[in-house]
Design a protein around this motif. Structure first.
Motif, PDB file in Angstrom:
ATOM      1  N   ASN A 174      -9.225  20.724  25.266  1.00  0.00           N
ATOM      2  CA  ASN A 174      -8.736  19.954  26.415  1.00  0.00           C
ATOM      3  C   ASN A 174      -9.130  18.483  26.330  1.00  0.00           C
ATOM      4  N   THR A 175      -8.994  17.901  25.152  1.00  0.00           N
ATOM      5  CA  THR A 175      -9.465  16.545  24.894  1.00  0.00           C
ATOM      6  C   THR A 175      -8.295  15.637  24.549  1.00  0.00           C
ATOM      7  N   LYS A 176      -8.280  14.445  25.141  1.00  0.00           N
ATOM      8  CA  LYS A 176      -7.273  13.445  24.798  1.00  0.00           C
ATOM      9  C   LYS A 176      -7.791  12.646  23.604  1.00  0.00           C
ATOM     10  N   THR A 213      -6.555   9.730  20.741  1.00  0.00           N
ATOM     11  CA  THR A 213      -5.523   8.765  20.365  1.00  0.00           C
ATOM     12  C   THR A 213      -6.027   7.861  19.246  1.00  0.00           C
ATOM     13  N   ASP A 249     -11.543  11.180  24.303  1.00  0.00           N
ATOM     14  CA  ASP A 249     -11.961  11.215  25.715  1.00  0.00           C
ATOM     15  C   ASP A 249     -12.643   9.914  26.142  1.00  0.00           C
TER      16      ASP A 249
END
Length: 186
Positions: A11-13, A15, A39
């Motif tokens: 459940n980690t963003k 980029t 995150d």
């Protein structure tokens, strides 16, 4: 990553804008250093994927301002449960290497070096170490021989080694040298 034994980055963003270099003749994909936001934390990361017979991967991450609470959330459930009672209040410096094989049942090896000065550590909401300075490393490779590693390796394996830890615990000066915590016996 191996979700049957607990996934990393759950459940980690994440980029970033990596550049890829592909060596088709050698079955190698290389990703040179680039900033990766995980995150909200910025890590410098590089990676190597060897897709030949060795079928291996290596990730190298660096962060001079690592937030411990955020990093704990990125770990698999086994490692998180081992570290859940520990809190480090201020950011610290970290260098992390994650390596393994693209193979069923493989648990990646994690090697991390860390250090900080003038920090605060809380253990189980009972012990509060102030003015903490430490250097050390963490590893999931706790066995002394390859045969032991092959026979006993578990996702719960973790060893945290402190080269030095200096802090104040209430009115007591604490100085610890060359000590470690290990979650599983050799």
């Amino acid at each position: 990553f191996n979700t049957t034994k607990g996934s990393f980055f759950k459940n980690t963003k994440v980029t970033g804008s990596p550049k890829f270099s592909v060596a088709v003749a050698n079955d190698i994909i290389q990703i040179p250093d680039f900033p990766l936001t995980i995150d909200g934390q910025i890590f410098q990361i590089s990676a190597l994927f060897n897709l030949s017979e060795s079928n291996t991967f290596v990730f190298n991450l660096q962060n001079p301002n690592t937030d411990f609470q955020s990093v704990k959330r990125l770990l698999n459930d086994s490692l998180f449960s081992t570290l859940k009672d520990f809190e480090i209040q201020k950011p610290f410096e970290s260098t992390i290497k994650i390596s393994g094989k693209f193979a069923y049942g493989n648990s990646p090896d994690i090697e991390a070096d860390f250090s900080t000065t003038d920090n605060e550590i809380t253990i189980s909401d009972k012990f509060r170490f102030e003015k903490a300075a430490f250097t050390g490393n963490l590893t999931t490779d706790v066995y002394t021989t390859d045969s032991l590693k092959a026979a006993k390796k578990s996702p719960k394996d973790i060893k945290i080694f402190f080269n030095s830890l200096n802090a104040e615990l209430e009115d007591v000066n604490v100085s610890i040298l060359n000590s470690y915590f290990q979650s599983t016996p050799e």
